[in-house]
Design a protein around this motif. Structure first.
Motif, PDB file in Angstrom:
ATOM      1  N   SER A 184       0.819  -1.232   0.000  1.00  0.00           N
ATOM      2  CA  SER A 184       0.000   0.000   0.000  1.00  0.00           C
ATOM      3  C   SER A 184       0.843   1.269   0.000  1.00  0.00           C
ATOM      4  O   SER A 184       0.436   2.299   0.537  1.00  0.00           O
ATOM      5  N   SER A 187      -6.948  -4.006 -12.416  1.00  0.00           N
ATOM      6  CA  SER A 187      -8.007  -3.219 -13.067  1.00  0.00           C
ATOM      7  C   SER A 187      -7.549  -1.783 -13.268  1.00  0.00           C
ATOM      8  O   SER A 187      -7.783  -1.173 -14.314  1.00  0.00           O
ATOM      9  N   LYS A 188      -6.867  -1.243 -12.234  1.00  0.00           N
ATOM     10  CA  LYS A 188      -6.369   0.129 -12.341  1.00  0.00           C
ATOM     11  C   LYS A 188      -5.369   0.272 -13.474  1.00  0.00           C
ATOM     12  O   LYS A 188      -5.272   1.313 -14.112  1.00  0.00           O
ATOM     13  N   GLN A 207      -6.574  -7.837  -7.792  1.00  0.00           N
ATOM     14  CA  GLN A 207      -7.547  -7.517  -8.850  1.00  0.00           C
ATOM     15  C   GLN A 207      -7.711  -6.006  -8.997  1.00  0.00           C
ATOM     16  O   GLN A 207      -7.853  -5.490 -10.101  1.00  0.00           O
ATOM     17  N   TRP A 208      -7.667  -5.308  -7.870  1.00  0.00           N
ATOM     18  CA  TRP A 208      -7.785  -3.852  -7.904  1.00  0.00           C
ATOM     19  C   TRP A 208      -6.596  -3.243  -8.648  1.00  0.00           C
ATOM     20  O   TRP A 208      -6.748  -2.371  -9.508  1.00  0.00           O
ATOM     21  N   ASP A 223      -8.598  -9.588  -3.720  1.00  0.00           N
ATOM     22  CA  ASP A 223      -9.139  -8.272  -4.055  1.00  0.00           C
ATOM     23  C   ASP A 223      -8.042  -7.247  -4.338  1.00  0.00           C
ATOM     24  O   ASP A 223      -8.171  -6.423  -5.246  1.00  0.00           O
ATOM     25  N   ALA A 224      -6.960  -7.287  -3.536  1.00  0.00           N
ATOM     26  CA  ALA A 224      -5.899  -6.285  -3.692  1.00  0.00           C
ATOM     27  C   ALA A 224      -5.276  -6.389  -5.079  1.00  0.00           C
ATOM     28  O   ALA A 224      -5.087  -5.381  -5.771  1.00  0.00           O
TER      29      ALA A 224
END
Ligand SMILES: CC(C)(COP(=O)(O)OP(=O)(O)OC[C@H]1O[C@@H](n2cnc3c(N)ncnc32)[C@H](O)[C@@H]1OP(=O)(O)O)[C@@H](O)C(=O)NCCC(=O)NCCS
Length: 161
Positions: A94, A133-134, A129-130, A126-127
């Motif tokens: 992050s 996608s970004k 995939q995010w 989820d992390a």
């Protein structure tokens, strides 16, 4: 292989840099794999085989203060390149390191002449995939129950370069 000078350091944080992976990194990589991927972790043997696959394969590590905190790799397969792996140590997540590694993967795939960059990701991640996608990846297909023994689907994603 082309490398950016720095990878989006944040104010007050030690600067990060990408460099080419070497065999000396393998023990640290195998430890990070166990922490980050558990059942799917690559062993030291797998890393040796991956590095032996160069120049078709290309791998970088991300460092903070001389310590390896992330890594990524791509397979140059002509018109279609594949993301082999991307990971950032939990304590360094992050902070933009994953995005910087993804920028390198995309640049490296382009440099190799690929028109598409493919990857597979766990349906429960989820992390990741995010992040994908970004970066512009879109889901193409699902491989049911691909990850075993966890019994989790794989999502196949594609980025048109
Ligand atoms: C996926 C991974 C590489 C992302 O690395 P990272 O350094 O944390 O990523 P970044 O800091 O560059 O963040 C990228 C984006 O993902 C988002 N993100 C980070 N962690 C997230 C989480 N747990 N859930 C949702 N989104 C998350 C960030 O908010 C950021 O989006 P933003 O720019 O809009 O804020 C990292 O979580 C990881 O190594 N996970 C374990 C290994 C793994 O799953 N690898 C992928 C296998 S397919």
């Amino acid at each position: 292989m082309t490398l950016p000078q720095t990878a989006q350091p944040e104010t007050g944080q030690p600067s990060t840099a990408l460099r080419e992976m070497t065999w000396r990194d393998i023990p640290v990589l195998a430890l990070l794999e166990l922490k980050l991927f558990a059942d799917d972790a690559w062993s030291e043997q797998t890393w040796w085989a991956e590095l032996a696959g160069r120049p078709r394969r290309a791998y970088v590590v991300s460092e903070i203060g001389g310590a390896v905190v992330g890594y990524a790799g791509v397979d140059h397969g002509g018109e279609v390149a594949d993301v082999m792996t991307i990971a950032v140590a939990s304590a360094a997540q992050s902070r933009g390191l994953g995005a910087a590694l993804m920028d390198w993967l995309i640049a490296e795939a382009r440099r190799g002449g690929a028109r598409n960059l493919m990857l597979e990701v766990r349906a429960d991640n989820d992390a990741a995939q995010w992040l994908y996608s970004k970066a512009g990846f879109v889901m193409t297909t699902v491989r049911r129950r691909y990850y075993q023994p966890a019994d989790v689907d794989a999502q196949i994603m594609r980025l048109t370069l």
